[in-house]
Each structure stands twice: as C-alpha cells, then as structure tokens.
Design a protein around this motif. Structure first.
Motif, PDB file in Angstrom:
ATOM      1  N   LEU A  10     -13.094  -7.314  -2.036  1.00  0.00           N
ATOM      2  CA  LEU A  10     -13.518  -6.455  -3.141  1.00  0.00           C
ATOM      3  C   LEU A  10     -12.936  -5.052  -3.011  1.00  0.00           C
ATOM      4  CD1 LEU A  10     -17.276  -7.508  -3.545  1.00  0.00           C
ATOM      5  CD2 LEU A  10     -15.312  -8.229  -4.913  1.00  0.00           C
ATOM      6  N   TYR A  11     -12.928  -4.511  -1.788  1.00  0.00           N
ATOM      7  CA  TYR A  11     -12.429  -3.142  -1.630  1.00  0.00           C
ATOM      8  C   TYR A  11     -10.957  -3.060  -2.028  1.00  0.00           C
ATOM      9  CZ  TYR A  11      -9.513  -3.743   2.530  1.00  0.00           C
ATOM     10  OH  TYR A  11      -8.515  -4.086   3.385  1.00  0.00           O
ATOM     11  N   PHE A  12     -10.188  -4.130  -1.763  1.00  0.00           N
ATOM     12  CA  PHE A  12      -8.771  -4.139  -2.106  1.00  0.00           C
ATOM     13  C   PHE A  12      -8.607  -4.148  -3.625  1.00  0.00           C
ATOM     14  CE2 PHE A  12      -4.665  -6.131  -2.887  1.00  0.00           C
ATOM     15  CZ  PHE A  12      -3.849  -5.429  -2.022  1.00  0.00           C
ATOM     16  N   GLN A  13      -9.491  -4.876  -4.335  1.00  0.00           N
ATOM     17  CA  GLN A  13      -9.431  -4.905  -5.795  1.00  0.00           C
ATOM     18  C   GLN A  13      -9.756  -3.542  -6.382  1.00  0.00           C
ATOM     19  OE1 GLN A  13     -11.134  -8.385  -7.826  1.00  0.00           O
ATOM     20  NE2 GLN A  13     -11.487  -9.301  -5.817  1.00  0.00           N
ATOM     21  N   VAL A  14     -10.758  -2.857  -5.792  1.00  0.00           N
ATOM     22  CA  VAL A  14     -11.108  -1.500  -6.246  1.00  0.00           C
ATOM     23  C   VAL A  14      -9.929  -0.557  -5.999  1.00  0.00           C
ATOM     24  CG1 VAL A  14     -12.613   0.484  -5.837  1.00  0.00           C
ATOM     25  CG2 VAL A  14     -13.582  -1.826  -5.904  1.00  0.00           C
ATOM     26  N   LYS A  15      -9.366  -0.616  -4.817  1.00  0.00           N
ATOM     27  CA  LYS A  15      -8.226   0.234  -4.460  1.00  0.00           C
ATOM     28  C   LYS A  15      -7.070   0.031  -5.427  1.00  0.00           C
ATOM     29  CE  LYS A  15      -4.784   0.564  -0.748  1.00  0.00           C
ATOM     30  NZ  LYS A  15      -4.418   0.064   0.600  1.00  0.00           N
ATOM     31  N   ARG A  16      -6.747  -1.220  -5.723  1.00  0.00           N
ATOM     32  CA  ARG A  16      -5.629  -1.508  -6.612  1.00  0.00           C
ATOM     33  C   ARG A  16      -5.915  -1.006  -8.026  1.00  0.00           C
ATOM     34  NH1 ARG A  16      -4.734  -7.283  -6.321  1.00  0.00           N
ATOM     35  NH2 ARG A  16      -6.316  -7.397  -7.942  1.00  0.00           N
ATOM     36  N   ASP A  17      -7.167  -1.136  -8.475  1.00  0.00           N
ATOM     37  CA  ASP A  17      -7.514  -0.679  -9.816  1.00  0.00           C
ATOM     38  C   ASP A  17      -7.317   0.835  -9.935  1.00  0.00           C
ATOM     39  OD1 ASP A  17      -8.765  -1.361 -12.488  1.00  0.00           O
ATOM     40  OD2 ASP A  17     -10.162   0.176 -11.787  1.00  0.00           O
ATOM     41  N   ILE A  18      -7.714   1.580  -8.905  1.00  0.00           N
ATOM     42  CA  ILE A  18      -7.533   3.035  -8.915  1.00  0.00           C
ATOM     43  C   ILE A  18      -6.046   3.377  -8.927  1.00  0.00           C
ATOM     44  CG2 ILE A  18      -7.874   5.163  -7.579  1.00  0.00           C
ATOM     45  CD1 ILE A  18     -10.518   3.924  -6.576  1.00  0.00           C
ATOM     46  N   GLN A  19      -5.243   2.662  -8.113  1.00  0.00           N
ATOM     47  CA  GLN A  19      -3.798   2.900  -8.097  1.00  0.00           C
ATOM     48  C   GLN A  19      -3.190   2.668  -9.474  1.00  0.00           C
ATOM     49  OE1 GLN A  19      -2.932   0.079  -4.947  1.00  0.00           O
ATOM     50  NE2 GLN A  19      -2.341   1.726  -3.548  1.00  0.00           N
ATOM     51  N   GLU A  20      -3.600   1.587 -10.115  1.00  0.00           N
ATOM     52  CA  GLU A  20      -3.036   1.259 -11.427  1.00  0.00           C
ATOM     53  C   GLU A  20      -3.445   2.285 -12.469  1.00  0.00           C
ATOM     54  OE1 GLU A  20      -4.374  -2.720 -12.036  1.00  0.00           O
ATOM     55  OE2 GLU A  20      -2.800  -3.615 -10.771  1.00  0.00           O
ATOM     56  N   LYS A  21      -4.663   2.812 -12.381  1.00  0.00           N
ATOM     57  CA  LYS A  21      -5.115   3.857 -13.315  1.00  0.00           C
ATOM     58  C   LYS A  21      -4.266   5.122 -13.157  1.00  0.00           C
ATOM     59  CE  LYS A  21      -9.972   2.778 -14.338  1.00  0.00           C
ATOM     60  NZ  LYS A  21      -9.878   1.335 -14.281  1.00  0.00           N
ATOM     61  N   ILE A  22      -3.889   5.439 -11.925  1.00  0.00           N
ATOM     62  CA  ILE A  22      -3.035   6.609 -11.688  1.00  0.00           C
ATOM     63  C   ILE A  22      -1.649   6.378 -12.266  1.00  0.00           C
ATOM     64  CG2 ILE A  22      -1.954   8.036  -9.901  1.00  0.00           C
ATOM     65  CD1 ILE A  22      -4.402   7.413  -8.127  1.00  0.00           C
ATOM     66  N   LEU A  23      -1.094   5.197 -12.041  1.00  0.00           N
ATOM     67  CA  LEU A  23       0.245   4.890 -12.536  1.00  0.00           C
ATOM     68  C   LEU A  23       0.293   4.860 -14.059  1.00  0.00           C
ATOM     69  CD1 LEU A  23       1.273   2.121  -9.969  1.00  0.00           C
ATOM     70  CD2 LEU A  23       2.182   4.435 -10.119  1.00  0.00           C
ATOM     71  N   ARG A  24      -0.812   4.439 -14.695  1.00  0.00           N
ATOM     72  CA  ARG A  24      -0.869   4.389 -16.167  1.00  0.00           C
ATOM     73  C   ARG A  24      -1.193   5.748 -16.778  1.00  0.00           C
ATOM     74  NH1 ARG A  24      -3.831  -0.536 -15.321  1.00  0.00           N
ATOM     75  NH2 ARG A  24      -5.757   0.622 -15.761  1.00  0.00           N
ATOM     76  N   GLY A  25      -1.559   6.718 -15.957  1.00  0.00           N
ATOM     77  CA  GLY A  25      -1.894   8.050 -16.460  1.00  0.00           C
ATOM     78  C   GLY A  25      -3.344   8.218 -16.845  1.00  0.00           C
ATOM     79  N   GLU A  26      -4.163   7.222 -16.609  1.00  0.00           N
ATOM     80  CA  GLU A  26      -5.601   7.359 -16.901  1.00  0.00           C
ATOM     81  C   GLU A  26      -6.248   8.327 -15.922  1.00  0.00           C
ATOM     82  OE1 GLU A  26      -7.517   3.535 -17.206  1.00  0.00           O
ATOM     83  OE2 GLU A  26      -5.750   2.654 -18.152  1.00  0.00           O
ATOM     84  N   ILE A  27      -5.718   8.380 -14.710  1.00  0.00           N
ATOM     85  CA  ILE A  27      -6.105   9.391 -13.732  1.00  0.00           C
ATOM     86  C   ILE A  27      -4.853  10.206 -13.457  1.00  0.00           C
ATOM     87  CG2 ILE A  27      -6.943   9.849 -11.389  1.00  0.00           C
ATOM     88  CD1 ILE A  27      -8.351   7.137 -11.461  1.00  0.00           C
ATOM     89  N   LYS A  28      -4.911  11.525 -13.684  1.00  0.00           N
ATOM     90  CA  LYS A  28      -3.746  12.377 -13.523  1.00  0.00           C
ATOM     91  C   LYS A  28      -3.811  13.151 -12.208  1.00  0.00           C
ATOM     92  CE  LYS A  28      -2.948  12.942 -18.473  1.00  0.00           C
ATOM     93  NZ  LYS A  28      -3.920  11.931 -18.882  1.00  0.00           N
ATOM     94  N   ILE A  29      -2.645  13.622 -11.748  1.00  0.00           N
ATOM     95  CA  ILE A  29      -2.592  14.439 -10.542  1.00  0.00           C
ATOM     96  C   ILE A  29      -3.482  15.664 -10.750  1.00  0.00           C
ATOM     97  CG2 ILE A  29      -1.126  15.728  -8.941  1.00  0.00           C
ATOM     98  CD1 ILE A  29      -0.590  12.722  -9.003  1.00  0.00           C
ATOM     99  N   GLY A  30      -4.363  15.913  -9.815  1.00  0.00           N
ATOM    100  CA  GLY A  30      -5.298  17.031  -9.909  1.00  0.00           C
ATOM    101  C   GLY A  30      -6.665  16.632 -10.439  1.00  0.00           C
ATOM    102  N   ASP A  31      -6.768  15.448 -11.059  1.00  0.00           N
ATOM    103  CA  ASP A  31      -8.054  15.009 -11.601  1.00  0.00           C
ATOM    104  C   ASP A  31      -9.045  14.710 -10.477  1.00  0.00           C
ATOM    105  OD1 ASP A  31      -7.175  15.222 -14.150  1.00  0.00           O
ATOM    106  OD2 ASP A  31      -7.090  13.057 -14.565  1.00  0.00           O
ATOM    107  N   LYS A  32     -10.290  14.979 -10.770  1.00  0.00           N
ATOM    108  CA  LYS A  32     -11.377  14.594  -9.859  1.00  0.00           C
ATOM    109  C   LYS A  32     -11.839  13.193 -10.241  1.00  0.00           C
ATOM    110  CE  LYS A  32     -16.068  15.865  -8.453  1.00  0.00           C
ATOM    111  NZ  LYS A  32     -17.189  16.829  -8.643  1.00  0.00           N
ATOM    112  N   LEU A  33     -11.972  12.332  -9.246  1.00  0.00           N
ATOM    113  CA  LEU A  33     -12.416  10.963  -9.495  1.00  0.00           C
ATOM    114  C   LEU A  33     -13.931  10.911  -9.668  1.00  0.00           C
ATOM    115  CD1 LEU A  33      -9.532  10.523  -8.310  1.00  0.00           C
ATOM    116  CD2 LEU A  33     -10.390   8.380  -7.374  1.00  0.00           C
TER     117      LEU A  33
END
Length: 357
Positions: A10-33
């Motif tokens: 499960l932790y790997f799935q969460v980690k990958r989802d966060i990575q993909e959100k960053i790559l898609r621009g849903e989470i931007k550099i400087g954003d607070k999670l």
C-alpha cells in the motif's frame, strides 16, 4: 487509486500516486502537501503506510519536511533514473506469490527501482510472449518463476531465454529452473526436505509410509525422490500414489489394505485434503494415520490437528533473488549461479510417535 487486491504494498501505491500528481502538475514545486491525517482519510490507509511513503519521497529529494509547517514538494521525482525490473510470477498462486513479491518489493523499493509485474498464468507460451515484450520495451533485469510442469520447454520459450542471454540482460529464476537451459536460480531443497520428513516418521516408529504426490508438477518429482530415497535406505517398502490419478476413496482403500500408518504429502493442501478424506471415513488424523505436508503455508497452522510440515523460504527467496539481479546490474560477480535453500522440518501435532507401541 489504491488497489487492495494488488500485490504491490500500500505504501508503494501511495508513493507512486504522489509522484504521478507531481509529474502531472497537480502538485507543484513549492506546494504544501496534505497533512498525514488528511492523507489517511484521502487514501483510506493507516498512518504507518503514509509515513513510509513520505519517508521514501523525502529520502529521494522529492519532498522536504519542515518542523511545525508540514511536508513540501521541492523537486520532480527522478522517475527516469530508476531501473526497471520485470518480475514474472503466477499471480494465481496465493500461497507463494504474495511472499515472493513482498521480498522482491522490499529490496527493489529500497534501491529505488521500478517493479513491473507480469502474470505468467503458469503457461510457457505466455512466459515466452511476456519475455519478448519486456525485451522489446527495454528492461534492466528479470526475475522469473518458471513453469511448474514437467514438460520440455517450448521452442519459443527457449528462443526468448536465449535472446535474453545474448542481450546480456540479468535474469534469475525463483523457486525452480527451466528444463534443458541454464539460468541463475534460487531453489528450495525439495528432495532433501521430503527425505527429512520421511526419516522423521521412521524415527517415530512408522514403517508403512505412503508417499502421496502430484506427478504433473516438477517439484513433486523431487519430493517423491526424497521420500523414496529415505524409504529404500531404511529397507522399507516404497508406497507411492499420484493424487491426480487416484480418487480419495482409493487412498482410504490403499491405507487400509497396506496397513499405512503415516503419509508424506506433496504439500500442505494435499495434507488437508487427507484430513477431509479421513473424517469422511472414520480415520483420526494424527492418531490413526500420521500426516506431514510441505511448504509451511497457512493451512498447516490452522488445520486441526496442526500439520507437521517442511519449510519453504518464500519471502527470503524473493528478497535474495532481487538482490542478485541488482548485483548483476551493478557488475558484481556472483559467488554462485545456483542457490539452494535447506528445507527444515516443523514438528506440530499431526505425527504420532508409535515407536514404543
């Protein structure tokens, strides 16, 4: 988002989802999670799962935790730098695959590698096709569970394995090896394990011991050899039945006709089938007939009486196979190309000592 039926942690799935959100621009550099509590609700997982995912991303330099402020995105995930390791398993095998995958995932994730899982369906033609697809796409290493049957390799499977060798792609097989072709492999000592089980029954006073196996499986052949070797070395009559070629009623008939007092079974599930058969015919497992299984699966611990069995290092085997592949990618020479894990006996309640009777 989170697939609870997936073999991926499960932790790997969460980690990958966060990575993909960053790559898609849903989470931007400087954003607070989101906070840990918000992530727990969002992903519907536990706090430890969230913390493990975040810790990995912090270690990789993608996120940064600031005391009292939260977790911030500081860099794009370095997805392109990760090695792609293709893992070929029979995912329908719930007794082994989750353990293999847990060990493999632990090592690959700790080394920042991508795990690409393929379902072989325990079919040689499928294995050949998937191997070719992986090589065509590009792979850094392969961990492969071979076909479990006793048939010779199909030509297309041989070609795919030879092509892998020609391209110098590191490959290791897990819990078996292919017939008629050399590969690095991690194996359990099936023959030695069954020999130990049979020798234990003999020490417990049993002389008429039945070997109940499934001849269509490669590992069953080795286990039957271990049983036969122990019986012959003790000067005892070998009693062998193929569970796939005989009905359960024939087992009972054979047990009574030959005065069988103990059975060495191909695996724990066949031992559990013996229990059901015994109960239907007024035979007390562990009392009238002793039983030993193999593989130390969950059924051996939950059956009553608990089934004596032989170990199988499922998790450790996956872990060491993954480390082998990473070492080959790094250019480290292997001490050996074949690793055989010793199989040990686990004595529980299904064997009766009749030596004093």
């Amino acid at each position: 988002m989170i697939d609870r039926n997936s073999f991926e942690p499960l932790y790997f799935q969460v980690k990958r989802d966060i990575q993909e959100k960053i790559l898609r621009g849903e989470i931007k550099i400087g954003d607070k999670l989101m906070s840990e509590s918000e992530m727990i609700r969002y992903y519907n997982v536990g706090r430890v799962t969230i913390r493990n995912a975040l810790s990995d991303l912090v270690r990789s330099g993608c996120l940064r935790k600031e005391q009292g402020l939260g977790t911030f995105c500081v860099a794009f995930p370095r997805m392109e730098e990760r090695k792609n390791i293709d893992v070929f398993l029979n995912t329908g095998d719930r007794n082994f695959t989750p353990y293999f995958l847990a060990g493999i995932s632990r090592v690959l994730d700790a080394n920042d590698c991508n795990l690409i899982l393929h379902d072989t369906l325990d079919d040689m033609a499928t294995i050949a096709k998937l191997l070719e697809q992986a090589m065509e796409r590009g792979t850094d290493g392969i961990i492969l569970q071979p076909y479990t049957g006793t048939d010779a390799l199909l030509p297309e499977c041989t070609r795919a394995l030879c092509l892998c060798r020609e391209r110098k792609i590191p490959l290791v097989t897990i819990d078996g090896k292919f017939k008629d072709i050399d590969t690095a492999c991690f194996l359990n000592d099936d023959e030695g394990g069954c020999r130990k089980a049979t020798e234990y029954l003999i020490r417990m006073g049993h002389k008429n011991i039945l070997g109940l196996f499934r001849n269509r499986y490669r590992d069953s052949k080795f286990r039957a050899m271990g049983y036969s070797c122990a019986m012959e070395q003790s000067g005892l009559t070998v009693h062998l039945l193929d569970a796939d070629q005989t009905e359960r009623a024939a087992w009972v008939e054979y047990i009574r006709a030959e005065g069988i007092t103990a059975i060495v079974c191909y695996n724990d599930y066949l031992a559990a089938k013996c229990y059901h058969c015994f109960h239907e015919n007024g035979i007390r497992p562990g009392m009238d007939v002793s039983v030993i299984g193999f593989d130390d699966t969950e059924v051996s611990r939950t059956a009553l009486p608990r089934i004596s069995t032989v170990t199988h290092p499922k998790d450790i085997m996956g872990q060491q196979a993954a480390q082998y592949i990473l070492d080959r990618i790094a250019g480290t020479e292997a001490a050996s190309e074949q690793y055989v894990f010793p199989a040990d006996l686990i004595c529980r309640d299904s064997v009766r000592n009749i030596s004093a009777l």
